[in-house]
Scaffold this motif. Structure first.
Motif, PDB file in Angstrom:
ATOM      1  N   ALA A  96       0.832  -1.206   0.000  1.00  0.00           N
ATOM      2  CA  ALA A  96       0.000   0.000   0.000  1.00  0.00           C
ATOM      3  C   ALA A  96       0.869   1.258   0.000  1.00  0.00           C
ATOM      4  N   THR A  97       1.935   1.249   0.785  1.00  0.00           N
ATOM      5  CA  THR A  97       2.858   2.386   0.834  1.00  0.00           C
ATOM      6  C   THR A  97       3.524   2.596  -0.523  1.00  0.00           C
ATOM      7  N   ALA A  98       4.081   1.534  -1.088  1.00  0.00           N
ATOM      8  CA  ALA A  98       4.784   1.639  -2.366  1.00  0.00           C
ATOM      9  C   ALA A  98       3.828   2.038  -3.492  1.00  0.00           C
ATOM     10  N   ALA A  99       2.654   1.440  -3.526  1.00  0.00           N
ATOM     11  CA  ALA A  99       1.675   1.762  -4.563  1.00  0.00           C
ATOM     12  C   ALA A  99       1.208   3.208  -4.426  1.00  0.00           C
ATOM     13  N   GLY A 100       0.925   3.633  -3.201  1.00  0.00           N
ATOM     14  CA  GLY A 100       0.494   5.009  -2.972  1.00  0.00           C
ATOM     15  C   GLY A 100       1.524   6.007  -3.444  1.00  0.00           C
ATOM     16  N   ARG A 101       2.796   5.751  -3.134  1.00  0.00           N
ATOM     17  CA  ARG A 101       3.870   6.654  -3.572  1.00  0.00           C
ATOM     18  C   ARG A 101       4.011   6.631  -5.092  1.00  0.00           C
ATOM     19  N   ALA A 102       4.020   5.441  -5.670  1.00  0.00           N
ATOM     20  CA  ALA A 102       4.195   5.317  -7.121  1.00  0.00           C
ATOM     21  C   ALA A 102       3.047   5.974  -7.885  1.00  0.00           C
ATOM     22  N   LEU A 103       1.870   5.985  -7.294  1.00  0.00           N
ATOM     23  CA  LEU A 103       0.686   6.521  -7.971  1.00  0.00           C
ATOM     24  C   LEU A 103       0.408   7.982  -7.615  1.00  0.00           C
ATOM     25  N   GLY A 104       1.260   8.589  -6.752  1.00  0.00           N
ATOM     26  CA  GLY A 104       1.188  10.023  -6.525  1.00  0.00           C
ATOM     27  C   GLY A 104       0.474  10.511  -5.281  1.00  0.00           C
ATOM     28  N   LEU A 105       0.198   9.635  -4.318  1.00  0.00           N
ATOM     29  CA  LEU A 105      -0.449  10.092  -3.083  1.00  0.00           C
ATOM     30  C   LEU A 105       0.533  10.843  -2.196  1.00  0.00           C
ATOM     31  N   ASP A 106       0.014  11.767  -1.384  1.00  0.00           N
ATOM     32  CA  ASP A 106       0.834  12.416  -0.366  1.00  0.00           C
ATOM     33  C   ASP A 106       0.864  11.501   0.869  1.00  0.00           C
ATOM     34  N   GLU A 107       1.619  11.914   1.889  1.00  0.00           N
ATOM     35  CA  GLU A 107       1.791  11.054   3.065  1.00  0.00           C
ATOM     36  C   GLU A 107       0.468  10.770   3.793  1.00  0.00           C
ATOM     37  N   THR A 108      -0.427  11.748   3.841  1.00  0.00           N
ATOM     38  CA  THR A 108      -1.723  11.527   4.488  1.00  0.00           C
ATOM     39  C   THR A 108      -2.526  10.477   3.720  1.00  0.00           C
ATOM     40  N   GLY A 109      -2.531  10.570   2.398  1.00  0.00           N
ATOM     41  CA  GLY A 109      -3.231   9.583   1.576  1.00  0.00           C
ATOM     42  C   GLY A 109      -2.639   8.195   1.715  1.00  0.00           C
ATOM     43  N   ILE A 110      -1.313   8.136   1.806  1.00  0.00           N
ATOM     44  CA  ILE A 110      -0.639   6.844   1.979  1.00  0.00           C
ATOM     45  C   ILE A 110      -1.024   6.224   3.321  1.00  0.00           C
ATOM     46  N   GLU A 111      -1.028   7.025   4.382  1.00  0.00           N
ATOM     47  CA  GLU A 111      -1.420   6.502   5.704  1.00  0.00           C
ATOM     48  C   GLU A 111      -2.856   5.977   5.682  1.00  0.00           C
ATOM     49  N   ASP A 112      -3.765   6.723   5.044  1.00  0.00           N
ATOM     50  CA  ASP A 112      -5.156   6.260   4.931  1.00  0.00           C
ATOM     51  C   ASP A 112      -5.217   4.951   4.162  1.00  0.00           C
ATOM     52  N   LEU A 113      -4.468   4.871   3.067  1.00  0.00           N
ATOM     53  CA  LEU A 113      -4.459   3.649   2.260  1.00  0.00           C
ATOM     54  C   LEU A 113      -3.938   2.463   3.063  1.00  0.00           C
ATOM     55  N   LYS A 114      -2.885   2.679   3.860  1.00  0.00           N
ATOM     56  CA  LYS A 114      -2.345   1.596   4.697  1.00  0.00           C
ATOM     57  C   LYS A 114      -3.373   1.117   5.718  1.00  0.00           C
ATOM     58  N   ILE A 115      -4.100   2.041   6.340  1.00  0.00           N
ATOM     59  CA  ILE A 115      -5.144   1.652   7.298  1.00  0.00           C
ATOM     60  C   ILE A 115      -6.232   0.868   6.573  1.00  0.00           C
ATOM     61  N   GLY A 116      -6.638   1.354   5.395  1.00  0.00           N
ATOM     62  CA  GLY A 116      -7.663   0.659   4.628  1.00  0.00           C
ATOM     63  C   GLY A 116      -7.246  -0.751   4.254  1.00  0.00           C
ATOM     64  N   VAL A 117      -6.009  -0.915   3.792  1.00  0.00           N
ATOM     65  CA  VAL A 117      -5.504  -2.242   3.429  1.00  0.00           C
ATOM     66  C   VAL A 117      -5.465  -3.154   4.652  1.00  0.00           C
ATOM     67  N   THR A 118      -5.022  -2.623   5.771  1.00  0.00           N
ATOM     68  CA  THR A 118      -4.982  -3.423   6.997  1.00  0.00           C
ATOM     69  C   THR A 118      -6.376  -3.921   7.359  1.00  0.00           C
ATOM     70  N   GLU A 119      -7.365  -3.033   7.295  1.00  0.00           N
ATOM     71  CA  GLU A 119      -8.726  -3.411   7.688  1.00  0.00           C
ATOM     72  C   GLU A 119      -9.372  -4.397   6.721  1.00  0.00           C
ATOM     73  N   VAL A 120      -9.222  -4.170   5.405  1.00  0.00           N
ATOM     74  CA  VAL A 120      -9.865  -5.099   4.471  1.00  0.00           C
ATOM     75  C   VAL A 120      -9.156  -6.450   4.460  1.00  0.00           C
ATOM     76  N   CYS A 121      -7.838  -6.463   4.578  1.00  0.00           N
ATOM     77  CA  CYS A 121      -7.127  -7.746   4.658  1.00  0.00           C
ATOM     78  C   CYS A 121      -7.477  -8.479   5.957  1.00  0.00           C
ATOM     79  N   SER A 122      -7.527  -7.747   7.065  1.00  0.00           N
ATOM     80  CA  SER A 122      -7.923  -8.370   8.342  1.00  0.00           C
ATOM     81  C   SER A 122      -9.338  -8.915   8.247  1.00  0.00           C
ATOM     82  N   GLY A 123     -10.229  -8.184   7.567  1.00  0.00           N
ATOM     83  CA  GLY A 123     -11.596  -8.652   7.377  1.00  0.00           C
ATOM     84  C   GLY A 123     -11.665  -9.910   6.538  1.00  0.00           C
ATOM     85  N   ALA A 124     -10.823  -9.997   5.514  1.00  0.00           N
ATOM     86  CA  ALA A 124     -10.787 -11.198   4.675  1.00  0.00           C
ATOM     87  C   ALA A 124     -10.253 -12.392   5.469  1.00  0.00           C
ATOM     88  N   ILE A 125      -9.246 -12.142   6.292  1.00  0.00           N
ATOM     89  CA  ILE A 125      -8.683 -13.221   7.118  1.00  0.00           C
ATOM     90  C   ILE A 125      -9.716 -13.663   8.155  1.00  0.00           C
TER      91      ILE A 125
END
Length: 139
Positions: A34-63
């Motif tokens: 999520a961090t690498a993709a966010g940076r490569a796709l142009g997100l700022d640090e706040t957007g990257i942090e949100d994306l990391k939280i989102g990935v954590t929650e959806v992956c945890s939900g899938a598990i």
């Protein structure tokens, strides 16, 4: 097995993809993606942090939705579209976006608070999909 790719979809959309086993041991790798993709796709640090939280929650939900594990991996895909970075998680099983332990808040509540666009799809034969969207910084 872990797999990373950069496929081109029909219509020319390029996306970053990661496939990881449905196991809590791979949550850190999903967050790194999520961090690498966010940076490569142009997100700022706040957007990257949100994306990391989102990935954590959806992956945890899938598990959580697959207590015995799944034979197929979780698939994350990220791409740019219409001034946003879009991220999608696909799972062959259910994605549990319910309550977080004893807390009053659910994973879905958290996702809706962070993201203006949250999409949930469930197809019994194909599994479940959660999509998130983060606005690119202006300027």
């Amino acid at each position: 097995m872990v797999s990373v790719s950069v496929p081109t979809q029909a219509g020319g959309r390029r996306s970053l993809c990661l496939a990881v086993p449905c196991d809590t041991g791979y949550l850190v790798l999903a967050r790194i993606f999520a961090t690498a993709a966010g940076r490569a796709l142009g997100l700022d640090e706040t957007g990257i942090e949100d994306l990391k939280i989102g990935v954590t929650e959806v992956c945890s939900g899938a598990i959580a939705g697959a207590p015995g594990g799944l034979p197929d991996p979780l698939r994350l895909e990220a791409w740019r579209s219409d001034g946003h970075v879009r991220l999608q998680l696909r799972s062959v099983g259910a994605i549990d976006l319910g309550r977080l332990g004893e807390e009053e808040v659910s994973r879905l509540d958290l996702l809706l608070a962070l993201f203006a666009d949250v999409r949930l799809e469930s197809e019994s034969s194909k599994g479940s999909v959660v999509g998130l969207s983060v606005s690119l910084p202006s300027g």
